[in-house]
Design a protein around this motif. Structure first.
Motif, mmCIF file in Angstrom:
data_model
loop_
_atom_site.group_PDB
_atom_site.id
_atom_site.type_symbol
_atom_site.label_atom_id
_atom_site.label_comp_id
_atom_site.label_asym_id
_atom_site.label_seq_id
_atom_site.Cartn_x
_atom_site.Cartn_y
_atom_site.Cartn_z
ATOM 1 N N GLY A 1 0.804 -1.317 0.070
ATOM 2 C CA GLY A 1 -0.140 -0.050 -0.025
ATOM 3 C C GLY A 1 1.054 1.155 -0.047
ATOM 4 O O GLY A 1 0.328 2.521 -0.490
ATOM 5 N N TYR B 1 -1.312 4.672 -6.896
ATOM 6 C CA TYR B 1 -2.830 4.880 -7.232
ATOM 7 C C TYR B 1 -3.662 4.319 -6.279
ATOM 8 O O TYR B 1 -4.808 4.144 -6.542
ATOM 9 C CB TYR B 1 -2.851 4.234 -8.707
ATOM 10 C CG TYR B 1 -1.925 4.812 -9.733
ATOM 11 C CD1 TYR B 1 -2.446 6.184 -10.209
ATOM 12 C CD2 TYR B 1 -0.820 4.069 -9.912
ATOM 13 C CE1 TYR B 1 -1.489 6.708 -11.370
ATOM 14 C CE2 TYR B 1 0.021 4.814 -11.000
ATOM 15 C CZ TYR B 1 -0.085 6.018 -11.385
ATOM 16 O OH TYR B 1 0.757 6.574 -12.433
ATOM 17 N N HIS B 2 -3.333 3.896 -5.026
ATOM 18 C CA HIS B 2 -4.196 3.389 -4.069
ATOM 19 C C HIS B 2 -4.972 2.359 -4.531
ATOM 20 O O HIS B 2 -6.136 2.183 -4.432
ATOM 21 C CB HIS B 2 -5.110 4.480 -3.546
ATOM 22 C CG HIS B 2 -4.355 5.891 -3.334
ATOM 23 N ND1 HIS B 2 -3.605 5.753 -2.082
ATOM 24 C CD2 HIS B 2 -3.833 7.019 -3.897
ATOM 25 C CE1 HIS B 2 -3.054 7.064 -2.036
ATOM 26 N NE2 HIS B 2 -3.119 7.672 -3.212
ATOM 27 N N VAL C 1 -4.554 -1.319 -0.662
ATOM 28 C CA VAL C 1 -4.446 -0.520 0.715
ATOM 29 C C VAL C 1 -4.483 -1.488 1.885
ATOM 30 O O VAL C 1 -5.122 -2.519 1.838
ATOM 31 C CB VAL C 1 -5.769 0.325 0.833
ATOM 32 C CG1 VAL C 1 -5.885 1.023 2.066
ATOM 33 C CG2 VAL C 1 -5.722 1.350 -0.342
ATOM 34 N N PHE D 1 -4.023 -2.043 6.088
ATOM 35 C CA PHE D 1 -4.314 -1.442 7.573
ATOM 36 C C PHE D 1 -3.444 -2.330 8.516
ATOM 37 O O PHE D 1 -4.309 -2.411 9.522
ATOM 38 C CB PHE D 1 -5.549 -0.775 7.890
ATOM 39 C CG PHE D 1 -5.984 0.381 7.079
ATOM 40 C CD1 PHE D 1 -5.518 1.553 7.240
ATOM 41 C CD2 PHE D 1 -6.928 -0.091 6.121
ATOM 42 C CE1 PHE D 1 -6.014 2.461 6.447
ATOM 43 C CE2 PHE D 1 -7.270 0.874 5.319
ATOM 44 C CZ PHE D 1 -6.972 1.998 5.570
ATOM 45 N N LEU E 1 -6.610 -4.547 1.032
ATOM 46 C CA LEU E 1 -7.877 -4.305 0.273
ATOM 47 C C LEU E 1 -7.176 -4.113 -1.553
ATOM 48 O O LEU E 1 -6.298 -3.342 -1.739
ATOM 49 C CB LEU E 1 -8.820 -3.243 0.306
ATOM 50 C CG LEU E 1 -9.430 -3.347 1.815
ATOM 51 C CD1 LEU E 1 -10.138 -2.125 2.030
ATOM 52 C CD2 LEU E 1 -10.290 -4.469 1.825
ATOM 53 N N VAL E 2 -7.958 -4.732 -2.314
ATOM 54 C CA VAL E 2 -7.432 -4.400 -3.671
ATOM 55 C C VAL E 2 -8.527 -3.910 -4.509
ATOM 56 O O VAL E 2 -9.805 -4.206 -4.704
ATOM 57 C CB VAL E 2 -7.044 -5.683 -4.437
ATOM 58 C CG1 VAL E 2 -6.687 -5.460 -6.003
ATOM 59 C CG2 VAL E 2 -5.769 -6.338 -3.722
ATOM 60 N N PHE E 3 -8.167 -2.747 -5.239
ATOM 61 C CA PHE E 3 -9.176 -2.107 -6.245
ATOM 62 C C PHE E 3 -8.435 -2.104 -7.693
ATOM 63 O O PHE E 3 -7.819 -1.290 -8.171
ATOM 64 C CB PHE E 3 -9.050 -0.565 -5.682
ATOM 65 C CG PHE E 3 -9.915 -0.314 -4.369
ATOM 66 C CD1 PHE E 3 -11.283 -0.192 -4.412
ATOM 67 C CD2 PHE E 3 -8.981 -0.347 -3.447
ATOM 68 C CE1 PHE E 3 -11.854 0.042 -2.913
ATOM 69 C CE2 PHE E 3 -9.558 0.275 -2.061
ATOM 70 C CZ PHE E 3 -10.930 0.156 -1.896
ATOM 71 N N MET F 1 -8.340 0.623 -10.097
ATOM 72 C CA MET F 1 -7.348 1.831 -10.056
ATOM 73 C C MET F 1 -5.917 1.228 -10.517
ATOM 74 O O MET F 1 -5.049 2.020 -10.682
ATOM 75 C CB MET F 1 -7.282 2.169 -8.345
ATOM 76 C CG MET F 1 -8.823 2.418 -7.830
ATOM 77 S SD MET F 1 -9.433 3.731 -8.551
ATOM 78 C CE MET F 1 -8.440 5.388 -8.081
#
Lengths: 120, 282
Positions: free
Chosen positions: B74, B79-80, B83, B85, B90-92, B95
């Motif tokens: 992350g 390009y985020h 991400v 934590f 998390l995958v987008f 993007m």
């Protein structure tokens, strides 16, 4: 516990900004100490894309466990939830008013995003 | 010889110039429609499809059993698209630019790449022209990887015309890189001039020799001509504002076939661009 509010002003009398991803600033209120700080969100405001994701990362990094804003899109919602941050929608009004409603339990935690991405 | 047809402003006639130039060329030529968000060269060059290949970009897939939540992926991603934590990221995929960086920086090798389809490369044969076009899937946002896939079909032993997307952003840059010469198509209007100046700055930054095509000459004003004159930018073709041209285009016809009197203009442009001996004048 800290609660983040989306704002364009710099104090509790400032109106809540309805945007999340493209919010100019975040006001982070510490309920335990009754203090707040205002953090610039310029980086997300200027981002070509991914503003919601980036703003959600910022709010998580600031240590907030709840967010009070006008609207939230699907990507930001996913990131906020993954970070364990509750999302609460509030309509128009000042941060002070939204904070009072939050304390009074009048702003229930949202179960879903309320707008599509890129809505504004 | 690779000739790219670009413009700052959309709707100035890139496709018109591309397809007519390709047809005016009297031997074997390749035409690559790099405007993958709305390819339309095929409307003017009818021919039998000869192939279709699905194109994907690599996107990350995280193995939850291996991921220790360190967050390196992350922090790396501009390009985020991924991400983290302190938990499984998390995958987008929408993007993701497919750079592979997250896979490389993951210390525990928990990320592997899978292909996410973004569109197709289609080929067809129309007389002397081999048309290769990209077609981006609806909802897909990343045009450059598909443009690269279109350009990967380019045969170096044959001349090629690249029909670029409008504007001056990433998809245009992806198209123009590697071209030997760029034709900037514009119209003699304030909008045409404004966007031409942006396009000129772009090709100058890329260091590619270029010239200008002014389409629909007769409307608007003379500011485009004055701009080019002052900056010593060669105007290599002027297409008159002729209603019959618009009528031919609206039927999917070629100017060089419907209006033979204009064939010479495009033949002339072939000579000025595809067989240039001194590419330094721009």
């Amino acid at each position: 516990m800290k609660v983040a509010f989306t704002v364009s002003g710099g104090d509790l009398a400032a109106p809540l900004d309805s945007r999340f991803g493209r919010a100019p600033k975040f006001l982070v209120y510490d309920l335990d100490k009754e203090t707040f700080e205002v953090v610039d969100n310029r980086q997300s405001l200027d981002a070509a894309q991914g503003a919601g994701i980036q703003s959600a990362e910022t709010v998580a990094r600031l240590g907030a466990k709840a967010l009070v804003t006008g609207h939230c899109g699907p990507k930001a919602f996913r990131v906020l939830r993954a970070a364990g941050i509750g999302i609460h929608y509030a309509g128009e009004g000042t941060v002070a008013e939204a904070l009072a409603r939050y304390r009074a339990g009048e702003l229930p935690e949202a179960a879903a995003p309320d707008v599509e991405g890129h809505w504004a | 010889m690779i000739l790219a047809i670009a413009s700052g402003k959309g709707g100035t006639g890139k496709t018109t110039v591309s397809v007519n130039l390709a047809r005016a060329f009297d031997s074997e030529i390749q035409l690559l429609d790099c405007d993958v968000e709305e390819p339309n060269d095929h409307l003017f060059l009818k021919g039998a499809p000869t192939g279709r290949e699905i194109i994907g970009i690599p996107v990350p897939e995280v193995d939850e059993a291996l991921c220790d939540g360190c967050g390196e992926c992350g922090r790396f991603c501009e390009y985020h698209a991924i991400v983290s934590f302190g938990t499984t990221p998390l995958v987008f995929p929408e993007m993701c630019h497919g750079c592979g960086g997250c896979t490389m920086v993951c210390p525990v090798k928990a990320i592997r790449e899978t292909a996410k389809p973004i569109g197709a490369v289609e080929t067809r044969r129309a007389g002397n022209v081999t048309l290769v076009q990209g077609r981006l899937d609806i909802g897909a946002a990343m045009a450059p990887p598909l443009i690269h896939a279109v350009k990967a079909r380019l045969r170096r032993d044959l001349p090629a015309i690249l029909d670029a997307p409008p504007g001056t952003s990433c998809p245009v840059i992806a198209t123009l890189r590697g071209a030997d010469f760029v034709l900037l198509v514009t119209e003699p209007t304030p909008f045409g001039l404004h966007d031409l100046t942006l396009a000129v700055e772009m090709v100058r930054a890329l260091g590619i020799p270029f010239g200008v095509v002014v389409n629909r000459v007769g409307l608007g004003d003379d500011r485009v001509h004055r701009y080019c004159g002052q900056r010593h930018i060669p105007i290599l073709l002027e297409i008159p504002d002729d209603r019959r041209i618009a009528e031919a285009c609206s039927r999917g016809g070629l100017i060089v076939e419907a209006l033979p009197e204009y064939r010479g203009l495009f033949r002339n442009l072939v000579g000025k661009t595809m067989f240039r001996t001194n590419p330094k004048e721009a």
